[in-house]
Design an enzyme around this catalytic site. Structure first.
Site, PDB file in Angstrom:
ATOM      1  N   ASP A 175     -13.035 -18.033   4.557  1.00  0.00           N
ATOM      2  CA  ASP A 175     -11.819 -17.306   4.196  1.00  0.00           C
ATOM      3  C   ASP A 175     -12.202 -16.170   3.250  1.00  0.00           C
ATOM      4  O   ASP A 175     -13.221 -16.248   2.553  1.00  0.00           O
ATOM      5  CB  ASP A 175     -10.803 -18.234   3.521  1.00  0.00           C
ATOM      6  CG  ASP A 175      -9.387 -17.676   3.538  1.00  0.00           C
ATOM      7  OD1 ASP A 175      -8.563 -18.174   4.322  1.00  0.00           O
ATOM      8  OD2 ASP A 175      -9.102 -16.718   2.783  1.00  0.00           O
ATOM      9  N   ASP A 215     -15.111 -12.180   5.189  1.00  0.00           N
ATOM     10  CA  ASP A 215     -14.166 -11.225   5.762  1.00  0.00           C
ATOM     11  C   ASP A 215     -14.351 -11.284   7.275  1.00  0.00           C
ATOM     12  O   ASP A 215     -15.330 -10.760   7.813  1.00  0.00           O
ATOM     13  CB  ASP A 215     -14.453  -9.814   5.227  1.00  0.00           C
ATOM     14  CG  ASP A 215     -13.531  -8.748   5.815  1.00  0.00           C
ATOM     15  OD1 ASP A 215     -12.753  -9.067   6.739  1.00  0.00           O
ATOM     16  OD2 ASP A 215     -13.595  -7.581   5.361  1.00  0.00           O
ATOM     17  N   VAL A 216     -13.429 -11.935   7.967  1.00  0.00           N
ATOM     18  CA  VAL A 216     -13.618 -12.188   9.396  1.00  0.00           C
ATOM     19  C   VAL A 216     -13.498 -10.932  10.244  1.00  0.00           C
ATOM     20  O   VAL A 216     -13.793 -10.975  11.443  1.00  0.00           O
ATOM     21  CB  VAL A 216     -12.635 -13.253   9.925  1.00  0.00           C
ATOM     22  CG1 VAL A 216     -12.877 -14.587   9.250  1.00  0.00           C
ATOM     23  CG2 VAL A 216     -11.182 -12.791   9.772  1.00  0.00           C
ATOM     24  N   TYR A 245       1.730  -7.263  15.847  1.00  0.00           N
ATOM     25  CA  TYR A 245       1.547  -8.707  15.780  1.00  0.00           C
ATOM     26  C   TYR A 245       1.625  -9.327  17.172  1.00  0.00           C
ATOM     27  O   TYR A 245       0.753 -10.120  17.563  1.00  0.00           O
ATOM     28  CB  TYR A 245       2.609  -9.312  14.862  1.00  0.00           C
ATOM     29  CG  TYR A 245       2.422 -10.773  14.560  1.00  0.00           C
ATOM     30  CD1 TYR A 245       1.412 -11.201  13.701  1.00  0.00           C
ATOM     31  CD2 TYR A 245       3.269 -11.736  15.098  1.00  0.00           C
ATOM     32  CE1 TYR A 245       1.240 -12.537  13.396  1.00  0.00           C
ATOM     33  CE2 TYR A 245       3.114 -13.083  14.801  1.00  0.00           C
ATOM     34  CZ  TYR A 245       2.084 -13.479  13.952  1.00  0.00           C
ATOM     35  OH  TYR A 245       1.916 -14.814  13.663  1.00  0.00           O
ATOM     36  N   LYS A 271      -1.222 -11.499  19.386  1.00  0.00           N
ATOM     37  CA  LYS A 271      -0.962 -12.892  19.731  1.00  0.00           C
ATOM     38  C   LYS A 271      -0.905 -13.104  21.246  1.00  0.00           C
ATOM     39  O   LYS A 271      -1.397 -14.117  21.757  1.00  0.00           O
ATOM     40  CB  LYS A 271       0.319 -13.378  19.050  1.00  0.00           C
ATOM     41  CG  LYS A 271       0.219 -13.406  17.526  1.00  0.00           C
ATOM     42  CD  LYS A 271      -0.973 -14.242  17.048  1.00  0.00           C
ATOM     43  CE  LYS A 271      -1.034 -14.355  15.547  1.00  0.00           C
ATOM     44  NZ  LYS A 271      -2.150 -15.220  15.077  1.00  0.00           N
TER      45      LYS A 271
END
Length: 297
Positions: free
Chosen positions: A37, A63-64, A156, A160
């Site tokens: 995370d 930091d993904v 968003y 998704k």
């Protein structure tokens, strides 16, 4: 996946919300936990909580949105535990705003966090699971927003829907090549998580405080909308049980609000009938959601 004891979970977005409760549930079931995370203080707190259950826990501040940091977190997991059995891609942000208002950097931030981070982990973890020659499982956290859309958050919804489609496509590929990895996509509706605080963790590369958009009424309205949807959602208490039960039953689609299923059916019917988006349909959805948050707990 039916047996969790001594299996290794690698989970992103582990400091808050779904990531936190799933990491803790995994530890309770005897798993070894590797957590990634960007929020170091919050991640440290979860790490300390899990240490009271098991010493087999690793935290890596990550930091993904940066592939190199994801690779490093996976490498540290392999160094400590030597394997990965369950990958949970939970990291995510919510960026409300109209397409004509939202800066490109916000699109890049949400795409890199919600979608590309899942790509980065799977590119590394699937070969690891194959080499182990043992049963593996992957959960990509999408959203009900990956199945049914409404106004105000096109970025968003874009990420998704992409996560759902990607997970379905990967499931086909794994079956075709007879690879023993089960795929799952978790599609919760509104749940009381920390998602509306994601602005506090926006990386520098997606930040420009001089952009007038972030002082605009459109921006403030979007943040207010996101906070309302999360804070009025379903309590998070039962989410871990929903997800682990679905893992035990090998359910591909994991849904948090069963009473919303008719809305998914209605959307599918509208597609095959050639009907486009209708704001009246959204009204039905919001009414159903309000009822679902009371009945699906």
């Amino acid at each position: 996946m039916k047996d969790f004891k001594d299996k290794v979970m690698f989970i992103t977005g582990a400091a808050h919300g779904f990531g936190e409760v799933l990491a803790k549930e995994g530890a309770r079931r005897g798993m070894k936990i590797a957590m990634a995370d960007i929020d170091e203080p919050a991640l440290t707190k979860v790490y300390q909580d899990i240490q009271t259950v098991t010493p087999d826990v690793l935290m890596v501040v990550t930091d993904v949105t940066k592939e190199t940091e994801v690779d490093a977190a996976i490498a540290q997991t392999m160094t400590k535990f030597g394997r990965i059995d369950l990958l949970i891609n939970d990291a995510g942000v919510a960026v409300p705003g109209m397409v004509w208002d939202l800066p490109s950097r916000d699109w890049e931030w949400i795409i890199h966090t919600n979608l590309m981070s899942q790509v980065y982990t799977m590119q590394k973890v699937i070969p690891i699971m194959r080499q182990q020659q043992t049963h593996g499982a992957i959960i990509n956290v999408s959203s009900y927003a990956g199945l049914v859309s409404t106004p105000l958050m096109p970025a968003y919804y874009a990420t998704k829907f992409a996560s759902v489609g990607m997970t379905e496509g990967i499931a086909y590929d794994l079956q075709q090549h007879q690879i023993d990895i089960e795929m799952h996509v978790f599609c919760p509706a509104f749940v009381q998580t920390d998602l509306y605080h994601c602005e506090q963790h926006r990386p520098a590369q997606y930040t420009d405080t001089t952009d007038p958009y972030y002082q605009s009424q459109a921006y403030r309205d979007g943040q207010k909308f996101a906070k309302h949807d999360i804070t009025t959602g379903m309590p998070i208490d039962n989410i871990a049980n929903i997800v682990f039960t679905a893992l035990e039953k090998n359910q591909f689609y994991i849904l948090s609000h069963p009473s919303l299923n008719p809305m998914i059916t209605k959307r599918t019917e509208r597609i095959v009938e050639g009907q486009g988006p209708d704001i009246n349909f959204v009204g039905q959805f919001m009414q159903s959601l309000s009822q679902a948050n009371q009945t699906d707990q």
